[in-house]
Design a protein around this motif. Structure first.
Motif, mmCIF file in Angstrom:
data_model
loop_
_atom_site.group_PDB
_atom_site.id
_atom_site.type_symbol
_atom_site.label_atom_id
_atom_site.label_comp_id
_atom_site.label_asym_id
_atom_site.label_seq_id
_atom_site.Cartn_x
_atom_site.Cartn_y
_atom_site.Cartn_z
ATOM 1 N N ARG A 170 -8.807 -3.467 -3.099
ATOM 2 C CA ARG A 170 -8.282 -3.755 -1.763
ATOM 3 C C ARG A 170 -7.468 -5.047 -1.752
ATOM 4 N N GLU A 171 -7.989 -6.081 -2.379
ATOM 5 C CA GLU A 171 -7.276 -7.361 -2.401
ATOM 6 C C GLU A 171 -5.992 -7.280 -3.221
ATOM 7 N N LYS A 172 -6.005 -6.453 -4.238
ATOM 8 C CA LYS A 172 -4.851 -6.357 -5.123
ATOM 9 C C LYS A 172 -3.721 -5.548 -4.505
ATOM 10 N N PHE A 173 -4.053 -4.421 -3.849
ATOM 11 C CA PHE A 173 -3.023 -3.495 -3.400
ATOM 12 C C PHE A 173 -2.858 -3.401 -1.886
ATOM 13 N N CYS A 174 -3.801 -3.925 -1.124
ATOM 14 C CA CYS A 174 -3.769 -3.683 0.322
ATOM 15 C C CYS A 174 -3.816 -4.961 1.143
ATOM 16 N N GLN A 175 -3.363 -6.062 0.589
ATOM 17 C CA GLN A 175 -3.366 -7.323 1.333
ATOM 18 C C GLN A 175 -2.407 -7.241 2.517
ATOM 19 N N ASN A 176 -2.792 -7.870 3.615
ATOM 20 C CA ASN A 176 -1.966 -7.954 4.827
ATOM 21 C C ASN A 176 -1.602 -6.575 5.364
ATOM 22 N N SER A 177 -2.523 -5.625 5.196
ATOM 23 C CA SER A 177 -2.334 -4.266 5.717
ATOM 24 C C SER A 177 -1.035 -3.644 5.226
ATOM 25 N N THR A 178 -0.761 -3.812 3.954
ATOM 26 C CA THR A 178 0.455 -3.239 3.375
ATOM 27 C C THR A 178 0.116 -1.992 2.564
ATOM 28 N N ILE A 179 1.145 -1.208 2.294
ATOM 29 C CA ILE A 179 1.029 -0.037 1.433
ATOM 30 C C ILE A 179 1.708 -0.368 0.111
ATOM 31 N N SER A 180 1.034 -0.124 -0.985
ATOM 32 C CA SER A 180 1.615 -0.372 -2.299
ATOM 33 C C SER A 180 2.177 0.933 -2.840
ATOM 34 N N PHE A 181 3.477 0.927 -3.091
ATOM 35 C CA PHE A 181 4.154 2.082 -3.666
ATOM 36 C C PHE A 181 4.475 1.752 -5.116
ATOM 37 N N LEU A 182 3.978 2.571 -6.034
ATOM 38 C CA LEU A 182 4.052 2.241 -7.449
ATOM 39 C C LEU A 182 4.829 3.287 -8.235
ATOM 40 N N ALA A 183 5.686 2.799 -9.115
ATOM 41 C CA ALA A 183 6.432 3.694 -10.000
ATOM 42 C C ALA A 183 5.516 4.181 -11.115
ATOM 43 N N GLY A 184 5.542 5.480 -11.343
ATOM 44 C CA GLY A 184 4.721 6.029 -12.406
ATOM 45 C C GLY A 184 5.231 5.616 -13.775
ATOM 46 N N ASN A 185 4.346 5.650 -14.750
ATOM 47 C CA ASN A 185 4.724 5.370 -16.128
ATOM 48 C C ASN A 185 3.978 6.340 -17.033
ATOM 49 N N GLU A 186 4.179 6.197 -18.315
ATOM 50 C CA GLU A 186 3.585 7.146 -19.261
ATOM 51 C C GLU A 186 2.055 7.150 -19.169
ATOM 52 N N TYR A 187 1.471 5.981 -19.007
ATOM 53 C CA TYR A 187 0.009 5.911 -18.974
ATOM 54 C C TYR A 187 -0.547 6.496 -17.678
#
Length: 294
Positions: free
Chosen positions: A124-141
């Motif tokens: 939650r602290e890493k990806f959802c701070q300040n009520s934001t949405i984290s949009f992440l680019a996919g990679n091989e892993y």
């Protein structure tokens, strides 16, 4: 989990699959151009959404848009998308959603990762701070993890789902979250510009329009034009144009008596031989063989 979604009728979401206490998995197959969700502002419910095929155009609160293409994913809590609408530019979307009740998982975490602190605020602290949405680019892993949720033998399906969801949590916990793997937000005017470029191409398919010419015409940097176009349409400008040209050529072969040379010129090829090679690469047969009645 004690929450409900009100969804657009086009939603075709499989029943949630319980994996662990407070962790559910569902698969989504949508055949529509739009989709809406209404739910309570639930800070303790986290969602991970993965795009497998199709495309999601997600409009943010500031009016900008982010595009999830195959392999991309988002992480957010349900207080950030209480009344969200999504567009599906390709008319279809397949993906999966992992729902995590952070209260439940904090109290009863899966045994294998119980000591990691993943559910005690780390994600939650890493990806959802300040009520934001984290949009992440996919990679091989990340793709190796998400793809394993699909196409497993029936007897092994649930074990794979349970193992892979834990691997996903560990991956998110240790990954470096930076601008390099964060998807870009695009301004409304940027999106309208590339749509104008797209429309111009469809209306003048016989012309050989270069990136350089388009960038000068629309006063946009060539690299920015290519980047925004790929985000909006899911493929590179060159690949998108070629696909449309081949589809138009195939339609002409089926429905008209135009010669191959005339069709080649009509879809922007000065050389019939280059057109034939491109067509064969797309449809596995040359234009004349494609035209022959089956």
């Amino acid at each position: 989990m004690e929450y409900e979604f009100e969804t657009h009728p086009s939603d075709n979401r499989d029943e949630c699959i319980p994996l662990y206490a407070g962790i559910d998995l569902s698969y989504t197959d949508i055949r529509s151009d739009s989709f809406s969700v209404q739910h309570e502002a639930l800070e303790h419910i986290m969602q991970i959404n993965y795009c497998r095929t199709g495309q999601v155009a997600w409009k943010t609160q500031n009016g900008n848009s982010i595009f999830l293409n195959p392999g991309d994913f988002s992480v957010h809590t349900l207080d950030t998308c209480m009344d969200s609408s999504f567009r599906f530019p390709t008319g279809q979307y397949q993906g999966l959603t992992i729902c995590i009740d952070l209260r439940e998982t904090s109290a009863h975490p899966p045994e294998l990762i119980a000591e990691t602190g993943v559910f005690d605020g780390l994600l939650r602290e890493k990806f959802c701070q300040n009520s934001t949405i984290s949009f992440l680019a996919g990679n091989e892993y990340s793709e190796s993890i998400f793809s394993s949720f699909y196409d497993q033998p029936e007897k092994l399906k649930l074990p794979y789902q349970r193992v892979k969801v834990l691997e996903l949590f560990l991956y998110l916990a240790q990954m470096e979250f930076s601008s390099q793997n964060r998807l870009t937000e695009y301004l409304p005017e940027q999106i309208e510009l590339v749509k104008a470029v797209h429309d111009q191409f469809l209306q003048h398919m016989e012309q050989r329009i270069t990136i350089e010419k388009l960038s000068k015409q629309y006063l946009i940097n060539p690299t920015t034009l290519k980047t925004v176009f790929k985000a909006v349409y899911g493929t590179s400008l060159a690949a998108h144009i070629k696909k449309h040209r081949m589809e138009r050529a195939a339609k002409m072969l089926r429905e008209t008596d135009m010669s191959v040379a005339e069709i080649a010129a009509a879809v922007g090829y000065e050389s019939q031989s280059k057109f034939t090679a491109a067509f064969k690469n797309q449809f596995a047969v040359p234009p004349r063989a494609y035209r022959k009645p089956q």
